[in-house]
Design an enzyme around this catalytic site. Structure first.
Site, mmCIF file in Angstrom:
data_model
loop_
_atom_site.group_PDB
_atom_site.id
_atom_site.type_symbol
_atom_site.label_atom_id
_atom_site.label_comp_id
_atom_site.label_asym_id
_atom_site.label_seq_id
_atom_site.Cartn_x
_atom_site.Cartn_y
_atom_site.Cartn_z
ATOM 1 C CG ASP A 1 -2.112 0.909 1.119
ATOM 2 O OD1 ASP A 1 -1.918 2.123 0.888
ATOM 3 O OD2 ASP A 1 -3.243 0.412 1.262
ATOM 4 C CB ALA B 1 -3.777 -1.024 -4.618
ATOM 5 C CB SER C 1 -16.421 -0.692 -9.149
ATOM 6 O OG SER C 1 -17.362 0.299 -8.828
ATOM 7 C CE1 TYR D 1 -12.689 2.935 -8.653
ATOM 8 C CE2 TYR D 1 -15.073 2.872 -8.963
ATOM 9 C CZ TYR D 1 -13.925 2.383 -8.353
ATOM 10 O OH TYR D 1 -14.018 1.352 -7.453
ATOM 11 C CE LYS E 1 -11.543 -0.577 -9.126
ATOM 12 N NZ LYS E 1 -10.536 -1.405 -8.433
ATOM 13 C CG ASN F 1 -23.671 1.795 -2.303
ATOM 14 O OD1 ASN F 1 -23.076 2.817 -2.595
ATOM 15 N ND2 ASN F 1 -24.705 1.356 -2.996
ATOM 16 C CG HIS G 1 -15.724 11.318 -2.280
ATOM 17 N ND1 HIS G 1 -15.919 12.653 -2.547
ATOM 18 C CD2 HIS G 1 -14.393 11.107 -2.425
ATOM 19 C CE1 HIS G 1 -14.762 13.228 -2.846
ATOM 20 N NE2 HIS G 1 -13.825 12.307 -2.779
ATOM 21 C CG LEU H 1 -25.317 7.909 2.849
ATOM 22 C CD1 LEU H 1 -25.617 9.389 2.605
ATOM 23 C CD2 LEU H 1 -26.505 7.046 2.408
ATOM 24 N NE ARG I 1 -27.919 4.767 -5.779
ATOM 25 C CZ ARG I 1 -28.960 5.224 -6.454
ATOM 26 N NH1 ARG I 1 -30.091 4.538 -6.470
ATOM 27 N NH2 ARG I 1 -28.885 6.366 -7.111
ATOM 28 C CG ASP J 1 -27.896 10.442 -7.736
ATOM 29 O OD1 ASP J 1 -26.836 9.971 -8.198
ATOM 30 O OD2 ASP J 1 -27.954 11.071 -6.665
#
Length: 325
Positions: free
Chosen positions: A31, A74, A117, A141, A145, A170, A185, A187, A217, A282
Site C-alpha cells: 500500500d 489498490a 465495481s 473510474y 475497473k 456500497n 465521499h 454516505l 441502493r 442519480d
C-alpha cells in the site's frame, strides 16, 4: 500459502487481511498510504509501502514472501473525482494493474481476485443488476475497473491466469472498532461527519418512484465482503472453476431515508435531514442480484442495516481525533 493484498491498509483491504488471518491464510500487504492507514495493518503482517507502478519493488516482495496469489484492491477509487483527474485515475488503476501483472508473471504467481465495481454498469435501465447486465461505465473510474477485468481475461488467454473479479456496490460497516471507512465521499462517513460537527445531513431527491421517494441502493457489510474474498482465493488455490465476474449484492435494497432513520436510532442523535433537489444522473434504484456469488463463494448478507450502521458508528467514535478531517 501466502497471499498479497494490494491496498491492504485501506478500509476494505484491512478487512480482507483480517479475514485471511482468521481463515489461516498468511497475508502480506502492499500500500502506498495515499488513502490507507498504516495502523490498519497488523504489526506482524509484512508490509511494503510502495506504489504499484514500482514493478521492481513488487517483484522482489512477491519473491521474498513466496506469494501464491493476489487480492488486488489498490487503486484510485473516487468515481466523481476521477472525472476531473482522468490521467491520474488511468495511471493508478490501469498502469498499476499492468505493473502488478508483470510482477506476477515474473514470479510465477498465477491467481488473482480483482476488486471491481458497480461503476462498470453506469446507470443500468433495470431494477435488479445481474452479471449479464450490459456495462456502460460513466466515469474514468468505472472505465478503468472494466479495463482491469479485460486485462485479466487477456492474460488468461495468453498464459492461463486464474482469476475472478468481484463487483462491489456500497460497502459499509466495520468488523472491528479500529477499522473505519475514511472515504470523504461515501454516505455513512458523510452523515457521521455532519452529526459530529453538529450539522444536519441532507437527502438529495425525495420525489423518486420508490416507496418513500428517496433513492434505493444496495448496501453490504464489509465483513461479509471480506469473507467472499477468502472463499474466492481458496477456490482459485484449489484450481476450481469460477465465473469471471460476480456481483456482491443483497438482492434487495434500502432507501436513503431508511438509512437516515436507522442512523438516528443507533446514534441517539435526533435530527431531521434537510431535503434538496435530485442530483443529475442519480437513478431511482440500483440493486444487485448476488445469486451467483451465493452459489460459488458462500456469499450471504450476514448483517442487517442496523448492524451495519451500529458497527460503522462504533468505529467512527473509536477513531476520535485519529479520524481524518
Amino acid at each position: 500459502m501466502t497471499w498479497l493484498v494490494t491496498g491492504g491498509a485501506g478500509y476494505i483491504g484491512s478487512h480482507v487481511v483480517a479475514a485471511f488471518r482468521e481463515a489461516g491464510i498468511a497475508p502480506v500487504v502492499v500500500d502506498d498510504l495515499s488513502s490507507g492507514v498504516e495502523s490498519f495493518v497488523p504489526e506482524d503482517v509484512p508490509f511494503l509501502r510502495a506504489n504499484l507502478l514500482d514493478t521492481a519493488a513488487l517483484t522482489a516482495f512477491l519473491r521474498e514472501y513466496d506469494v501464491r496469489g493476489v487480492v488486488h484492491l489498490a487503486g484510485f477509487k473516487y468515481a466523481g473525482v476521477s472525472v476531473s483527474r482522468p490521467l491520474h485515475t488511468w495511471e493508478q488503476n490501469v498502469s498499476g494493474t499492468l505493473s502488478l501483472l508483470r510482477a506476477m508473471e515474473e514470479t510465477g504467481v498465477d491467481r488473482i481476485v480483482f476488486s471491481s465495481s458497480a461503476a462498470t454498469y453506469g446507470t443500468p435501465d433495470v431494477d435488479l443488476v445481474t452479471e449479464t447486465t450490459p456495462t456502460h461505465p460513466e466515469s474514468p473510474y468505472g472505465e478503468t475497473k472494466l479495463v482491469g477485468e479485460w486485462l485479466l481475461a487477456d492474460v488468461e488467454r495468453a498464459s492461463g491466469l486464474r482469476h475472478t473479479s468481484l463487483r462491489y456496490f456500497n460497502v459499509v460497516g466495520s468488523a472491528a472498532p479500529e477499522l473505519y471507512d475514511t472515504s470523504p465521499h461515501n454516505l455513512f462517513p458523510l452523515v457521521f461527519d455532519a452529526l459530529v460537527r453538529g450539522d444536519t445531513p441532507r437527502i438529495n431527491g425525495t420525489d423518486y418512484p420508490t416507496p418513500d421517494g428517496t433513492c434505493v441502493r444496495d448496501y453490504v457489510h464489509v465483513a461479509d465482503l471480506a469473507l467472499a474474498h477468502v472463499t474466492a482465493a481458496r477456490r482459485l488455490e484449489a484450481g476450481d472453476a469460477l465465473e469471471r465476474v460476480y456481483n456482491l449484492g443483497s438482492g434487495d435494497g434500502v432507501s436513503v431515508r431508511q438509512i437516515m432513520d436507522t442512523i438516528r436510532e443507533v446514534t441517539g442523535i435526533d435530527f431531521t435531514p434537510t431535503e434538496a433537489d435530485r442530483r443529475p444522473g442519480d437513478p431511482a434504484r440500483i440493486v444487485a442480484d448476488g445469486q451467483l456469488a451465493a452459489r460459488d463463494l458462500g456469499w450471504a448478507m450476514r448483517h442487517d442495516l442496523r448492524q451495519m450502521v451500529a458497527s460503522a458508528w462504533e468505529a467512527r467514535q473509536a477513531a476520535g481525533e485519529a479520524y481524518p478531517s
